[in-house]
Design a protein around this motif. Structure first.
Motif, PDB file in Angstrom:
ATOM      1  N   LYS A   1       0.843  -1.242   0.103  1.00  0.00           N
ATOM      2  CA  LYS A   1       0.143  -0.088  -0.024  1.00  0.00           C
ATOM      3  C   LYS A   1       1.002   1.350  -0.095  1.00  0.00           C
ATOM      4  N   ALA A   2       1.916   1.077   0.757  1.00  0.00           N
ATOM      5  CA  ALA A   2       2.724   2.380   0.898  1.00  0.00           C
ATOM      6  C   ALA A   2       3.703   2.460  -0.481  1.00  0.00           C
ATOM      7  N   ASP A   3       3.832   1.513  -1.042  1.00  0.00           N
ATOM      8  CA  ASP A   3       4.599   1.354  -2.455  1.00  0.00           C
ATOM      9  C   ASP A   3       3.563   2.315  -3.515  1.00  0.00           C
ATOM     10  N   ALA A   4       2.316   1.713  -3.532  1.00  0.00           N
ATOM     11  CA  ALA A   4       1.313   2.189  -4.349  1.00  0.00           C
ATOM     12  C   ALA A   4       1.238   3.638  -4.400  1.00  0.00           C
ATOM     13  N   LYS A   5       1.073   3.980  -2.906  1.00  0.00           N
ATOM     14  CA  LYS A   5       1.024   5.628  -2.601  1.00  0.00           C
ATOM     15  C   LYS A   5       2.399   6.505  -3.261  1.00  0.00           C
ATOM     16  N   ALA A   6       3.224   5.796  -2.996  1.00  0.00           N
ATOM     17  CA  ALA A   6       4.690   6.471  -3.504  1.00  0.00           C
ATOM     18  C   ALA A   6       4.733   6.361  -4.931  1.00  0.00           C
ATOM     19  N   GLY A   7       3.953   5.745  -5.714  1.00  0.00           N
ATOM     20  CA  GLY A   7       4.007   5.744  -7.214  1.00  0.00           C
ATOM     21  C   GLY A   7       4.414   4.249  -7.627  1.00  0.00           C
ATOM     22  N   GLY A   8       4.195   3.247  -7.000  1.00  0.00           N
ATOM     23  CA  GLY A   8       4.546   2.010  -7.264  1.00  0.00           C
ATOM     24  C   GLY A   8       6.030   1.736  -7.187  1.00  0.00           C
ATOM     25  N   LYS A   9       6.730   2.260  -6.344  1.00  0.00           N
ATOM     26  CA  LYS A   9       8.298   1.941  -6.067  1.00  0.00           C
ATOM     27  C   LYS A   9       8.632   0.424  -6.360  1.00  0.00           C
ATOM     28  N   ASP A  10       9.509   0.456  -7.432  1.00  0.00           N
ATOM     29  CA  ASP A  10       9.906  -0.812  -7.814  1.00  0.00           C
ATOM     30  C   ASP A  10      11.333  -1.323  -6.995  1.00  0.00           C
ATOM     31  N   THR A  11      11.222  -2.513  -6.407  1.00  0.00           N
ATOM     32  CA  THR A  11      12.234  -2.707  -5.388  1.00  0.00           C
ATOM     33  C   THR A  11      13.082  -3.855  -5.770  1.00  0.00           C
ATOM     34  N   ARG A  12      13.180  -4.479  -7.198  1.00  0.00           N
ATOM     35  CA  ARG A  12      13.555  -5.614  -7.541  1.00  0.00           C
ATOM     36  C   ARG A  12      15.282  -5.445  -7.508  1.00  0.00           C
ATOM     37  N   ASN A  13      15.747  -4.133  -7.593  1.00  0.00           N
ATOM     38  CA  ASN A  13      17.279  -3.968  -7.624  1.00  0.00           C
ATOM     39  C   ASN A  13      17.725  -3.415  -6.383  1.00  0.00           C
ATOM     40  N   THR A  14      17.257  -3.814  -5.439  1.00  0.00           N
ATOM     41  CA  THR A  14      17.619  -3.098  -3.920  1.00  0.00           C
ATOM     42  C   THR A  14      17.778  -4.480  -3.015  1.00  0.00           C
ATOM     43  N   GLY A  15      18.478  -4.376  -2.223  1.00  0.00           N
ATOM     44  CA  GLY A  15      18.892  -5.430  -1.017  1.00  0.00           C
ATOM     45  C   GLY A  15      19.452  -6.765  -1.638  1.00  0.00           C
ATOM     46  N   PRO A  16      18.748  -7.739  -1.313  1.00  0.00           N
ATOM     47  CA  PRO A  16      19.375  -9.085  -2.035  1.00  0.00           C
ATOM     48  C   PRO A  16      19.426  -9.235  -3.373  1.00  0.00           C
ATOM     49  N   GLY A  17      18.330  -8.288  -4.048  1.00  0.00           N
ATOM     50  CA  GLY A  17      18.307  -8.147  -5.416  1.00  0.00           C
ATOM     51  C   GLY A  17      19.655  -7.595  -6.135  1.00  0.00           C
ATOM     52  N   ARG A  18      20.347  -6.747  -5.533  1.00  0.00           N
ATOM     53  CA  ARG A  18      21.649  -6.324  -5.961  1.00  0.00           C
ATOM     54  C   ARG A  18      22.638  -7.650  -6.179  1.00  0.00           C
ATOM     55  N   LEU A  19      22.493  -8.360  -5.123  1.00  0.00           N
ATOM     56  CA  LEU A  19      23.307  -9.469  -5.299  1.00  0.00           C
ATOM     57  C   LEU A  19      23.177 -10.631  -6.315  1.00  0.00           C
ATOM     58  N   LEU A  20      21.823 -10.743  -6.631  1.00  0.00           N
ATOM     59  CA  LEU A  20      21.295 -11.575  -7.823  1.00  0.00           C
ATOM     60  C   LEU A  20      21.623 -10.919  -9.095  1.00  0.00           C
ATOM     61  N   ILE A  21      21.475  -9.605  -9.121  1.00  0.00           N
ATOM     62  CA  ILE A  21      21.972  -9.019 -10.502  1.00  0.00           C
ATOM     63  C   ILE A  21      23.300  -8.937 -10.533  1.00  0.00           C
ATOM     64  N   ALA A  22      24.273  -9.180  -9.388  1.00  0.00           N
ATOM     65  CA  ALA A  22      25.804  -9.296  -9.455  1.00  0.00           C
ATOM     66  C   ALA A  22      26.137 -10.525 -10.234  1.00  0.00           C
ATOM     67  N   VAL A  23      25.311 -11.417  -9.538  1.00  0.00           N
ATOM     68  CA  VAL A  23      25.650 -12.807  -9.849  1.00  0.00           C
ATOM     69  C   VAL A  23      25.476 -13.052 -11.424  1.00  0.00           C
ATOM     70  N   TYR A  24      24.333 -12.683 -11.796  1.00  0.00           N
ATOM     71  CA  TYR A  24      23.874 -12.564 -13.293  1.00  0.00           C
ATOM     72  C   TYR A  24      25.018 -11.922 -14.039  1.00  0.00           C
ATOM     73  N   ALA A  25      25.522 -10.709 -13.609  1.00  0.00           N
ATOM     74  CA  ALA A  25      26.408 -10.014 -14.401  1.00  0.00           C
ATOM     75  C   ALA A  25      27.665 -10.881 -14.554  1.00  0.00           C
ATOM     76  N   VAL A  26      28.299 -11.653 -13.412  1.00  0.00           N
ATOM     77  CA  VAL A  26      29.348 -12.528 -13.459  1.00  0.00           C
ATOM     78  C   VAL A  26      29.079 -13.305 -14.519  1.00  0.00           C
ATOM     79  N   PHE A  27      27.712 -13.982 -14.597  1.00  0.00           N
ATOM     80  CA  PHE A  27      27.508 -14.936 -15.459  1.00  0.00           C
ATOM     81  C   PHE A  27      27.533 -14.626 -16.908  1.00  0.00           C
ATOM     82  N   ALA A  28      26.981 -13.532 -17.010  1.00  0.00           N
ATOM     83  CA  ALA A  28      26.940 -12.776 -18.408  1.00  0.00           C
ATOM     84  C   ALA A  28      28.248 -12.612 -18.818  1.00  0.00           C
ATOM     85  N   ILE A  29      29.212 -11.981 -18.104  1.00  0.00           N
ATOM     86  CA  ILE A  29      30.537 -12.038 -18.524  1.00  0.00           C
ATOM     87  C   ILE A  29      31.314 -12.881 -18.821  1.00  0.00           C
TER      88      ILE A  29
END
Length: 156
Positions: free
Chosen positions: A18-46
């Motif tokens: 609800k708070a995210d919807a009021k704030a404009g639907g904040k996207d949280t995929r690239n925060t917290g553990p998501g950053r680690l997931l993105i980093a691992v994907y980046a290592v595999f991409a390279i």
């Protein structure tokens, strides 16, 4: 007693949504553990891109199918990395598609490389379910799908 009133209780998933919807639907995929997931994907991409590039440039005639699969895996990892890092519904859908393609690829190529090893004379990133990469290619899309499910965009 004054301090007790100022302490906030942890928010539930519903109240955060609800708070995210009021704030404009904040996207949280690239925060917290998501950053680690993105980093691992980046290592595999390279690493997958470098491996596929080297294999295609130096010994393509030895196992063209396997090396083209490595290049395809590299492309999937690049798309997953970029789309996980970008906010928005469209990027969420692209992330979901990339991670699903990765999971299907790992399962199909892994199974085929076990059943018909002659078709895979040289390993790819996904051969034997990612054995050459400590089975991370098998676990990564599962973790990615769990993360995407937990961070899916809310309906407006």
């Amino acid at each position: 007693m004054e301090e007790a009133r100022n302490v906030k209780a942890p928010r539930s998933e519903a109240s955060r949504a609800k708070a995210d919807a009021k704030a404009g639907g904040k996207d949280t995929r690239n925060t917290g553990p998501g950053r680690l997931l993105i980093a691992v994907y980046a290592v595999f991409a390279i690493s997958a891109t470098a491996r596929a590039g080297y294999q295609i440039l130096t010994k393509f005639s030895e196992a063209p199918f396997a090396y083209l699969l490595s290049a395809f895996a590299a492309l999937v990892y690049v798309v997953a990395t970029v789309s996980l890092a970008k906010p928005g519904r469209t990027w969420f859908r692209i992330s979901l598609a990339a991670v699903l393609v990765e999971l299907v690829g790992v399962l199909v190529v892994g199974a085929l490389s076990v059943v018909d090893s002659v078709a895979f004379p040289h390993e790819t990133v996904w051969s034997l379910f990612g054995r050459g990469y400590a089975f991370i290619p098998l676990l990564l899309p599962i973790l990615g799908l769990v993360w995407l499910y937990r961070r899916r965009p809310r309906r407006q």
